[in-house]
Design a protein around this motif. Structure first.
Motif: not given
Length: 397
Positions: A92-113
């Protein structure tokens, strides 16, 4: 340590299994969402566990009370984690952030700094982001501009100018979206169509402070909003301080524009220094309390004095590619005179009667014939004039 307290199956398993429509989230991501709800940002205990086990195993161990002994782990802390487990809805948290155009990135993702790994056990379990662009790529060429919330007009002007100049040079300006220097830094970058990142001490769907709601919306539309806290979470004093470590680690360097001796901006600067990032400070009036903290940083050697974007990029940019131009005073016409001509001009006295050729030759150390030649050159340029057998300086009106 083995607690007997039991809860239903891990929320990341139950919720994911119950989802019948897209997207289906991988268990590790869901488990890290759970951990972002269980713990506060920078929780070193959670960080140490994640260095040894997967997030899914860690959430299950917390639920079952089967975690191994760790320094600092006691029944009270474990019970605190367990108390937050019931009712969690990571999908539900992931859906909520997706609804505002967001995402949740974690270590291992290509977008992780990857530079966030420098925080060690205090590394975020994940980052909630909304906006455009890749956080990893933006962070590669970024600089933090921070300072006092109750800034002066001078501080706001300098922060805005520096940020605009940095953005025009292709640098990403990172700050905390707070009042004062933070807001001025973001606005400066946005004003020239640059990229800016706001690191928040609340959920990315919570516009805080309220007075900056429109600015935060613009940052999310033109740049990125980033937070360790899940959607709906509100800030507190400790979360602001913990947020500063992410700003320091994410960027190539930190510029403090204005800061009193007890300013939170100084914690960002100290974090940057401890992480071997460049720490820079902008001098202000010596009579201003809001510059006292910056002056102390510079005086102690913990920060380098900077006055313009070129000096900032020279410190944090590529070696040899981002050099600041050498600063010199204005070039005067007499600076362009040949050495011999300049020597003769220096020998001519600033008196009404002037001096004869013989004395000028003696003072300049040149032969009389050459002195005479140089005097006529100087005369044609309007520097000297002949007065009988003497030469004197032309009086400027």
């Amino acid at each position: 340590m083995n607690q007997t307290m039991r809860h239903p199956q891990p929320p990341f398993e139950a919720d994911n299994a119950a989802k019948t429509g897209p997207p289906a989230y991988e268990p590790e991501r869901l488990a890290r969402v759970v951990l972002s709800r269980l713990s506060e940002p920078g929780d070193a205990m959670i960080g140490r566990w994640l260095g040894q086990v997967a997030a899914t195993d860690l959430v299950r161990a917390i639920r079952d009370g089967t975690v191994p002994d760790h320094p600092g782990l006691d029944a009270t802390r474990l019970t605190g984690y367990q108390a937050r487990l019931p009712g969690l809805d990571p999908a539900g948290d992931l859906k909520r952030v997706r609804e505002v155009g967001g995402r949740f990135i974690i270590p291992g993702d290509t977008e992780w700094p990857s530079q966030l790994d420098d925080l060690g056990d205090g590394r975020p379990v994940g980052l909630w982001t909304t906006g455009t662009g890749s956080l990893r790529l933006l962070a590669l060429r970024s600089v933090a501009v921070v300072g006092s919330r109750a800034c002066t007009a001078y501080g706001a002007h300098v922060a805005g100018e520096l940020s605009a100049q940095l953005a025009e040079r292709g640098w990403v300006v990172v700050s905390g979206a707070a009042y004062g220097i933070d807001a001025a830094a973001h606005r400066g970058a946005l004003a020239v169509g640059g990229m800016t990142v706001g690191v928040l001490a609340c959920g990315v769907d919570v516009p805080y402070p309220r007075g900056n709601a429109e600015l935060i919306r613009r940052i999310g539309a033109q740049g990125l909003l980033v937070s360790e806290l899940p959607p709906g979470e509100h800030p507190n004093r400790f979360r602001f301080v913990l947020r500063n470590r992410v700003i320091a680690a994410l960027t190539r360097g930190t510029v403090v524009v204005e800061a009193a001796m007890r300013s939170g901006a100084l914690s960002t600067a100290r974090r940057a220094r401890d992480l071997n990032r460049h720490t820079m400070g902008v001098a202000g009036p010596v009579t201003s309390e809001l510059s006292a903290g910056v002056h102390a940083l510079i005086r102690s050697g913990d920060a380098t004095l900077v006055t313009e974007a070129a000096e900032i990029t020279e410190l944090i940019g590529a070696i040899g590619d981002d050099l600041a131009p050498e600063r010199t005073g204005p070039v005067l016409p007499r600076d362009l005179l040949e050495p011999a001509v300049a020597r003769v001009l220096e020998a001519v006295p600033a008196t009404a009667e002037g001096a004869p050729i013989e004395r000028l030759a003696r003072l300049s150390g040149l032969p009389p014939d050459e002195v005479l030649q140089r005097l006529y050159e100087l005369g044609s340029l309007g520097y000297v004039e002949r007065h009988g057998a003497h030469w004197r300086l032309v009086r400027r009106r």
